[in-house]
Scaffold this motif. Sequence first.
Motif, PDB file in Angstrom:
ATOM      1  N   LEU A 131       0.809  -1.229   0.000  1.00 60.31           N
ATOM      2  CA  LEU A 131       0.000   0.000   0.000  1.00 60.31           C
ATOM      3  C   LEU A 131       0.840   1.277   0.000  1.00 60.31           C
ATOM      4  N   PRO A 132       1.934   1.362   0.785  1.00 60.25           N
ATOM      5  CA  PRO A 132       2.752   2.582   0.727  1.00 60.25           C
ATOM      6  C   PRO A 132       3.309   2.884  -0.660  1.00 60.25           C
ATOM      7  N   LEU A 133       3.540   1.860  -1.471  1.00 59.81           N
ATOM      8  CA  LEU A 133       4.051   2.095  -2.819  1.00 59.81           C
ATOM      9  C   LEU A 133       3.045   2.833  -3.691  1.00 59.81           C
ATOM     10  N   ILE A 134       1.774   2.728  -3.335  1.00 63.15           N
ATOM     11  CA  ILE A 134       0.722   3.399  -4.094  1.00 63.15           C
ATOM     12  C   ILE A 134       0.489   4.819  -3.590  1.00 63.15           C
ATOM     13  N   LEU A 135       0.523   4.993  -2.265  1.00 65.85           N
ATOM     14  CA  LEU A 135       0.094   6.257  -1.674  1.00 65.85           C
ATOM     15  C   LEU A 135       1.220   7.241  -1.403  1.00 65.85           C
TER      16      LEU A 135
END
Length: 312
Positions: free
Chosen positions: A211-215
């Motif tokens: 998820l951090p890679l997206i946000l």
Amino acid sequence: QDERPMEEAFRGDTEEGKDVLGITLTRRHEDDDLYDDTPVSSLTQLSMLFKREAVNIQRDLSVVATRMGVAVIMGILFGVIFYKIGETDASEPKNLQSQFGAALSILLIGMFNTAEPALIAFPYERPVFLREYSTNHYGVIPYFLSRLTLEAVVTAVQILIFSVISYYMIGFRCSYIMLFAITFVLAMASTAQAVIVGCSVEDTKVAQETLPLILVPQMLFAGFFVTPNLIPLWIRWAQYLCSLTYAIRLLLVEEFTDCGSEAANDSCKALQERSDADPDETWWYWLILMAIFVVCRLLAMVILKQKATKFY
């Protein structure tokens, strides 16, 4: 006692459509008119899947209620922190920066609160989908459309609750309709990007770790922490892949076009220029946000279908 050979006893000759034990036959025979081999239409598949998704929501009302409760709490929290900051004099640098921070925070919360549920939904339901898809219960397109429909409804309600509270407490200058529209379109575009990852992995824990890679990259390229023109040229192009980039530009145009006094308008115009927000290109920003949503959804659908085909 029936002394017929076993293969004769189980042909279904004793009663139409049933075997000697009275069990209804479900095998399909090429020359048998008792069975309907007509393929189920996509509309029927979509209708049935939609009803099932609605039932699942009714069964998990606590999850939906939690999402709405979080929206209320976050709306109040941000409203208290940025209380009436939108009504302050934008000619003061600290006020202008705080107004920009409030606008960005609204978009970030709308993106964070909706992307994670969409991300983990597909890995969580993957076993059910693979089993039903392999037996031709339905196709990928009806499955995607049914999930997208209810996901859009839940997201809209969540954004509505959060944005109404924060809008009036913060005192934004732009119209509420525009704030809601920008936040909602950003949320749907972000969920579409998250769904790509969700369809690519098999485990919910792995999905959450990605998820951090997206946000996080979206936050870095938004223009709040660093001016886009100061980002190294070799990586600056990545900002054009981030849905938040276009959403923040839209909100900057709506919120900071008319800031009151002449000095405030000059400060707001400078802020727009630093963030590359051009009032004449708002239609382009809307178009790209919608394109991100459509392309990411289609790509996720292709990935899911390929993985289902390879699995079986």
